[in-house]
Every structure is written in C-alpha cells, then in structure tokens.
Design an enzyme around this catalytic site. Structure first.
Site, short mmCIF file in Angstrom:
data_model
loop_
_atom_site.label_atom_id
_atom_site.label_comp_id
_atom_site.label_asym_id
_atom_site.label_seq_id
_atom_site.Cartn_x
_atom_site.Cartn_y
_atom_site.Cartn_z
N ASP A 116 2.53 -9.28 1.27
CA ASP A 116 2.02 -8.59 3.16
C ASP A 116 1.24 -9.13 4.31
O ASP A 116 0.92 -9.22 4.73
CB ASP A 116 0.76 -7.42 1.83
CG ASP A 116 1.26 -6.05 2.22
OD1 ASP A 116 2.20 -5.08 3.58
OD2 ASP A 116 0.56 -5.43 1.84
N GLN A 166 -0.64 -0.97 -2.41
CA GLN A 166 -1.11 0.58 -0.84
C GLN A 166 -2.29 0.34 -0.25
O GLN A 166 -3.37 0.75 -1.73
CB GLN A 166 -0.38 1.46 -0.72
CG GLN A 166 -0.64 2.73 0.39
CD GLN A 166 0.01 2.27 1.40
OE1 GLN A 166 1.40 1.29 2.01
NE2 GLN A 166 -0.39 1.92 2.75
N LYS A 223 8.70 2.89 2.39
CA LYS A 223 8.93 1.61 2.80
C LYS A 223 9.73 1.21 1.40
O LYS A 223 11.34 0.49 1.71
CB LYS A 223 6.99 1.02 2.14
CG LYS A 223 6.52 0.80 3.40
CD LYS A 223 5.46 -0.18 2.75
CE LYS A 223 4.31 -0.16 3.60
NZ LYS A 223 2.24 -0.64 3.69
#
Ligand code: NAD
Length: 310
Positions: free
Chosen positions: A121, A98, A54
């Site tokens: 997210d 994460q 990422k």
C-alpha cells in the site's frame, strides 16, 4: 469544449494484462510466484468486498493469495504477531492490512510493523519518506496505489506534466499527500487544498491538472474548472437517488458541468477506482521482483517496465 471521458476500466485492464505477463516472466525466470497476503479485521461489509476483489484480481493475474480474517475485538498484539509472521515468510511478497481498523487498534503502529519491502500500500513511514525525497530512484519503489493510478491516467493524457499547475484537493496520507509528491516529482507546480482552504474556487480555476480527493459530493463546481484542464476525480460518495429509492455513487466533481469545460475527465464510477486495485497488483509484482533481487543479488531478473513519472 466537451471533455474526453477517461476510461479507467479499460486502462486498468491493460495494466492487469501487463502485470500478468510480468508475473509469468518472473515465474519462468526465477520459479517465484508473487504472493499477496491480505488482513481484514472485523465485519465491515464494504471492507470485506474490497479485500475479496483484491484477492480475486491478484489470482486472475497469476499471483498467489492468502487471506486472514480476524475478529473485530482482536488484541493489537495478536495482529502485530500475524504481521511479524508474514514479514518472515519468504513466500509472501506483499502484505495488505485493510483500513479502517477498529478504534482500539493503533493504525500507525500496525502500518509501521509491516516490512517496508512488503508494504504494497506504500503507507510505511520509510516508503512515505522515499516518496517525499528528491531521489528519483525512490520512484522505482512502492508508490501508494490510488495516486499511482492517477499518475498513469495523467501521463497517458499529457505525456510530460512539466511546468503545469496542479491542484490536489485533500491532503490525506492515502491519496492527497502522495499525489502531491508525485506531481511535484513530475515537475508540476503543486498546490494542496484541504478543509481549511479559503479560496478553493480561485485555486481550482488556476489548475491545468485538478485531482479531487475530498470525499465531498458536488464540491467542485463546473464553473470553477479551467477551460481545457484535466480533471481526475478520486472521490467515492454514496448519495441518495433523486427518486428517494436506493443510492448511487458520485465523485467530488459536478461531472455534467465540468465535462463542458475540461479537456479530459474521469467518471465516477469507472475512472480512478479500477486503477487502484490494478496498482496494488503492480506493487505486489514490484515487491516480489525486488525481494527476489535482494535475496539473489547476482540475479539478472529485474521488473521490466516499472512506471516512471518524472
Ligand atoms: P480523508 O477523509 O482521509 O481526507 C479527505 C481530505 O479532503 C482531507 O484532507 C480534508 O481536509 C479534505 N476535504 C474534505 N472536505 C473538503 C472540502 N469541503 N473542501 C476542501 N477539502 C476538503 O479521505 P481519503 O481517504 O483521502 O479519501 C478521499 C476520497 O477519495 C473519499 O471519497 C474516498 O472514498 C475516495 N477514495 C477513492 C479511492 C479510489 O480508488 N477511487 C481510493 C481512496 C479513496
């Protein structure tokens, strides 16, 4: 019928190119470079690889990155205080924690602590709620990355999705639920299946659009797939190789069978996966543009080309 194989790698490359252009415009017009902060707790090797990818892809489209790696036993309060600092940091536009987190940490409390405007997210309850509302302006906001990528692939294939029967297998907060909301916003008739669903083959057989996100290899048999359906396989499953040496990645759908019936299908790997990270970058650019507009309300700068699915 033999299905067209949807090339997610190629589509993601096009999206990243557009994002890089958007990053350049934002920088030229405002002096702002979008910045993504990532937080990894613990030493899970797969999570470490995901976070590194990422950050690398963010840098490749011209974004700044900041990586925080915390030890497995970190106290929840310490993680929350890092998130608070990133929320307050005007140079940070996107915050990604994460998942999964270690057991002693309350995942919901952590996701709630992220400023919704920086929640790239799309897991904060405010962003979840906006997605579930019928206020179409909400679609201009942050959408969870994997469902956003699936929608881009579907819109590429079909243009309008209006009136089609869509079946989503899996109802997690990360994939299945937001996917169903997006399909509903796109005016599909949506069914959601899960582990307790009793008539999965019948449900799948009625799907013009099938999105499988169950994490169950070989769950969807080719014979269940409606002739001409579009099949989006989100599953990522590691299975042992037939010769007993090593393992390989497969989706939820029996690909070889299903491609004989579908009109288009995503492969695993190379379908949805590459879209997910590209959509994270899209959200980071969107967040940076929106934060800039919030801080400078008279600014002319708006993110151009925000994907609309409805
Ligand atoms: P999850 O375990 O949180 O949810 C799985 C869902 O599938 C649940 O709702 C469960 O009820 C349902 N399910 C499981 N087995 C089933 C069965 N036999 N029949 C019907 N429903 C069943 O998983 P998740 O986080 O939503 O991820 C799902 C899959 O998608 C996993 O394989 C994951 O690795 C993959 N994934 C891929 C990407 C990507 O970028 N391609 C991103 C996220 C997740």
């Amino acid at each position: 019928m033999v299905a067209r194989i949807i090339d997610g790698k190629q589509r993601a490359a096009v999206l990243r190119r557009d994002i890089a252009i958007g990053v350049g415009h934002l920088r030229d017009e405002t002096g702002i470079t979008p910045k993504l902060a990532t937080i990894l707790v613990g030493n899970d090797p797969a999570s470490a690889i995901y976070v590194r990818r990422k950050a690398e892809q963010a840098a490749a489209v011209g974004m700044q990155t900041e990586s925080h790696r915390l030890c497995e036993t970190i106290a929840q309060a310490e993680l929350l205080s890092l998130i608070d600092a990133l929320n307050r940091d005007g140079a940070v536009h996107g915050i990604l924690v994460q998942l999964p987190l270690p057991q002693h940490i309350d995942k919901a409390a952590v996701l709630r602590a992220i400023d919704p405007a920086k929640d790239v997210d799309g897991f904060h309850p405010i962003n979840v709620g906006l997605l579930a509302s019928d206020d179409h302006a909400a679609l201009d906001r942050i959408i969870p990355c994997t469902p956003m990528g699936c929608m881009m692939l579907l819109v590429d294939e079909l243009g309008s999705l209006e009136g089609l029967n869509a079946v989503v297998v899996g109802c997690s907060n990360i994939v299945g639920r937001p996917m169903a909301q997006l399909l509903l916003q796109a005016r599909c008739t949506v069914s959601i299946a899960h582990i307790h669903t009793r008539n999965l083959p019948d449900l799948v057989a009625a799907a013009d659009i099938l999105v499988s996100a169950a994490g169950a290899p070989g769950l969807i048999k080719g014979a269940w797939v409606k002739a001409g359906a579009i099949v989006i396989d989100v599953g990522i499953n590691h299975v042992p190789n037939d010769d007993g040496h090593g393992s390989r990645i497969v989706g939820d759908v029996c690909f070889d069978e299903a491609k004989e019936r579908a009109s288009a299908i995503t492969p695993v790997p190379g379908g949805v996966g590459p879209m997910t990270i590209a959509c994270l970058l899209e959200n980071t650019l969107r967040a940076a543009s929106a934060l800039q507009a919030r801080d400078l309300p008279n600014s002319e700068t708006r993110k151009k080309g925000t994907p609309q699915f409805a």
